[in-house]
Design a protein around this motif. Sequence first.
Motif, PDB file in Angstrom:
ATOM      1  N   GLU A 201       0.829  -1.365  -0.232  1.00  0.00           N
ATOM      2  CA  GLU A 201      -0.010   0.120   0.376  1.00  0.00           C
ATOM      3  C   GLU A 201       0.781   1.589  -0.184  1.00  0.00           C
ATOM      4  O   GLU A 201       0.773   2.334  -0.408  1.00  0.00           O
ATOM      5  CB  GLU A 201      -0.823   0.162   1.491  1.00  0.00           C
ATOM      6  CG  GLU A 201      -2.066  -0.769   1.214  1.00  0.00           C
ATOM      7  CD  GLU A 201      -2.756  -1.058   2.921  1.00  0.00           C
ATOM      8  OE1 GLU A 201      -3.145   0.103   2.981  1.00  0.00           O
ATOM      9  OE2 GLU A 201      -2.504  -2.404   3.338  1.00  0.00           O
ATOM     10  N   GLU A 202       2.048   0.947   0.391  1.00  0.00           N
ATOM     11  CA  GLU A 202       3.101   2.465   0.476  1.00  0.00           C
ATOM     12  C   GLU A 202       3.687   2.328  -0.556  1.00  0.00           C
ATOM     13  O   GLU A 202       4.315   3.531  -0.997  1.00  0.00           O
ATOM     14  CB  GLU A 202       3.519   2.470   2.003  1.00  0.00           C
ATOM     15  CG  GLU A 202       2.442   2.250   3.288  1.00  0.00           C
ATOM     16  CD  GLU A 202       3.861   1.493   4.444  1.00  0.00           C
ATOM     17  OE1 GLU A 202       3.619   1.981   5.939  1.00  0.00           O
ATOM     18  OE2 GLU A 202       5.420   1.356   4.854  1.00  0.00           O
ATOM     19  N   VAL A 203       4.097   1.422  -0.881  1.00  0.00           N
ATOM     20  CA  VAL A 203       4.197   1.550  -2.125  1.00  0.00           C
ATOM     21  C   VAL A 203       3.658   2.080  -3.402  1.00  0.00           C
ATOM     22  O   VAL A 203       4.263   3.316  -4.154  1.00  0.00           O
ATOM     23  CB  VAL A 203       5.161  -0.016  -3.161  1.00  0.00           C
ATOM     24  CG1 VAL A 203       5.992  -0.070  -4.057  1.00  0.00           C
ATOM     25  CG2 VAL A 203       6.515   0.066  -1.929  1.00  0.00           C
ATOM     26  N   ILE A 204       2.289   1.344  -3.329  1.00  0.00           N
ATOM     27  CA  ILE A 204       1.299   2.240  -4.558  1.00  0.00           C
ATOM     28  C   ILE A 204       1.208   3.735  -4.088  1.00  0.00           C
ATOM     29  O   ILE A 204       1.312   4.892  -5.156  1.00  0.00           O
ATOM     30  CB  ILE A 204       0.276   1.495  -4.573  1.00  0.00           C
ATOM     31  CG1 ILE A 204       0.155   0.209  -5.144  1.00  0.00           C
ATOM     32  CG2 ILE A 204      -1.021   2.731  -4.868  1.00  0.00           C
ATOM     33  CD1 ILE A 204      -0.534  -1.143  -4.918  1.00  0.00           C
ATOM     34  N   ALA A 205       1.416   3.994  -3.228  1.00  0.00           N
ATOM     35  CA  ALA A 205       0.915   5.839  -2.748  1.00  0.00           C
ATOM     36  C   ALA A 205       1.927   5.857  -2.756  1.00  0.00           C
ATOM     37  O   ALA A 205       2.367   7.616  -3.686  1.00  0.00           O
ATOM     38  CB  ALA A 205       0.289   5.604  -0.990  1.00  0.00           C
ATOM     39  N   CYS A 206       3.044   6.311  -3.156  1.00  0.00           N
ATOM     40  CA  CYS A 206       4.687   6.709  -3.373  1.00  0.00           C
ATOM     41  C   CYS A 206       4.726   7.075  -4.858  1.00  0.00           C
ATOM     42  O   CYS A 206       4.653   8.014  -5.259  1.00  0.00           O
ATOM     43  CB  CYS A 206       5.828   6.373  -2.829  1.00  0.00           C
ATOM     44  SG  CYS A 206       6.054   6.296  -1.061  1.00  0.00           S
ATOM     45  N   SER A 207       4.166   6.276  -5.404  1.00  0.00           N
ATOM     46  CA  SER A 207       4.255   5.879  -6.830  1.00  0.00           C
ATOM     47  C   SER A 207       3.402   6.220  -7.442  1.00  0.00           C
ATOM     48  O   SER A 207       3.744   7.522  -8.589  1.00  0.00           O
ATOM     49  CB  SER A 207       3.790   3.859  -7.575  1.00  0.00           C
ATOM     50  OG  SER A 207       5.043   3.452  -6.782  1.00  0.00           O
ATOM     51  N   ARG A 208       1.774   6.404  -7.394  1.00  0.00           N
ATOM     52  CA  ARG A 208       0.999   7.361  -7.664  1.00  0.00           C
ATOM     53  C   ARG A 208       1.065   8.663  -7.063  1.00  0.00           C
ATOM     54  O   ARG A 208       0.728   9.909  -8.008  1.00  0.00           O
ATOM     55  CB  ARG A 208       0.092   7.274  -6.855  1.00  0.00           C
ATOM     56  CG  ARG A 208      -0.850   5.826  -6.979  1.00  0.00           C
ATOM     57  CD  ARG A 208      -1.869   5.922  -6.243  1.00  0.00           C
ATOM     58  NE  ARG A 208      -2.742   4.243  -7.411  1.00  0.00           N
ATOM     59  CZ  ARG A 208      -3.995   3.808  -6.142  1.00  0.00           C
ATOM     60  NH1 ARG A 208      -4.251   4.170  -4.628  1.00  0.00           N
ATOM     61  NH2 ARG A 208      -3.717   2.425  -7.133  1.00  0.00           N
ATOM     62  N   ALA A 209       2.056   9.063  -6.280  1.00  0.00           N
ATOM     63  CA  ALA A 209       2.595  11.223  -5.964  1.00  0.00           C
ATOM     64  C   ALA A 209       3.665  11.632  -6.578  1.00  0.00           C
ATOM     65  O   ALA A 209       4.360  12.047  -6.735  1.00  0.00           O
ATOM     66  CB  ALA A 209       3.326  11.582  -3.956  1.00  0.00           C
ATOM     67  N   GLY A 210       4.522   9.954  -7.373  1.00  0.00           N
ATOM     68  CA  GLY A 210       5.910  11.005  -8.434  1.00  0.00           C
ATOM     69  C   GLY A 210       6.678  10.330  -7.167  1.00  0.00           C
ATOM     70  O   GLY A 210       7.839  10.746  -8.008  1.00  0.00           O
ATOM     71  N   VAL A 211       6.723   9.889  -6.385  1.00  0.00           N
ATOM     72  CA  VAL A 211       8.132   9.915  -5.352  1.00  0.00           C
ATOM     73  C   VAL A 211       8.843   8.530  -5.555  1.00  0.00           C
ATOM     74  O   VAL A 211       7.711   7.547  -5.855  1.00  0.00           O
ATOM     75  CB  VAL A 211       7.301   9.283  -4.007  1.00  0.00           C
ATOM     76  CG1 VAL A 211       8.793  10.128  -3.035  1.00  0.00           C
ATOM     77  CG2 VAL A 211       6.705  10.998  -3.661  1.00  0.00           C
ATOM     78  N   PRO A 212      10.194   8.497  -5.583  1.00  0.00           N
ATOM     79  CA  PRO A 212      11.191   7.395  -5.770  1.00  0.00           C
ATOM     80  C   PRO A 212      10.600   6.535  -4.770  1.00  0.00           C
ATOM     81  O   PRO A 212      11.314   7.080  -3.436  1.00  0.00           O
ATOM     82  CB  PRO A 212      12.657   8.011  -6.285  1.00  0.00           C
ATOM     83  CG  PRO A 212      12.237   9.136  -6.962  1.00  0.00           C
ATOM     84  CD  PRO A 212      10.548   9.748  -6.134  1.00  0.00           C
TER      85      PRO A 212
END
Length: 364
Positions: A206-217
């Motif tokens: 869930e945390e990986v998906i949240a970061c990816s959606r926000a454009g965060v590496p």
Amino acid sequence: MEISVNLAGRRVLVVGHAGRARHTIARCVASGARVYLADDGEPGDARAVSSVVRVIVPSNRLEWKTLVSSVDLVVSVGVDSSTTDALERATREARIWLTTEPPSPTLPIGRVTLVGGGPGDGQLLTVAALAALREADVVFFDRLGPVARLAEWAPGAELVNVGKTPGHHAVNQTEIQERLVEAALAGKTVVRLKGGDPFVFGRGGEEVIACSRAGVPVTVVSGVTSAIAVPGAAGIPVTHREISRLFTVVSGHVPLSENELLHLAGLGGTIVVLMGVGTLPHLTAGLMRAGMSASMPVAIVEKGFSTGQRTTRADLDEIAPLASRLGVRSPAVVVIGEVVRLSEQLDVTAATFLQDAAAELTTD
């Protein structure tokens, strides 16, 4: 910075922009050094600057020699070629040790690293985990991760407790994800430290998906999972030749359905249940309804890899009432299978660990 000398009480001059030198400054401060910063730019990191004494950047050869002669070590971080030449000349003439450090990232967008901290023993942190912590500007940590030496492993970092206890979430998952993204978008190097492995009931996906959606590496550092390590610390191998050739890891956070219980009982091998103390009566009764023998051995390992580690053993039909009488509490790992019988022969592993853990606590 790989510090091979004792810097406690030493005077260290850091030359470079405060923001780009923030990790170097933090490590020196954490090592007990008195840190001076020569930076003619704007303060780049208030956290780092507050721990040091700012000095005027010299303008000529004599001033450089005078400055470096007053310290024990000079660290150059991302300076230009003319400053490098002046530092090399001054330290050579003053016979002061000069070392060079790469600058810390100052990108508009930072990055997030999900770090698996293992079952709680700091000795089980991986090299990659320690490297990530070392470079962190902020660490969001859980209660089950190894936190006793966190300030040492992540010197200078902001440490934020977002831990959850059974039935109580101080910071809910959505807010944790928002905080990770917010910190990274502010240009910070972020570590999310979890117990065990981020992808084994750790909500890391869930945390990986949240970061990816926000454009965060975002990257993931795997950790030692308690599903294997904690039984091992109690002398229980999850697989063993001619006894168990497979193991199944189950979340006991919510009761399993009758269909799930039926399939689980039919798999054979070893069953490892995480977060299963609260649903243990439902699980054991359900497995027996599904055909598992009432005499199947079960072990509950509480507080694995701590000096309070305790193992409770009984047959499937007896373990739930026994656990209730003994006051078994989370965190605990439940192991169901014939491999539990091996623990009586292999318990020396647990005894050795507990001696080592006690020694480490004493020296810390």
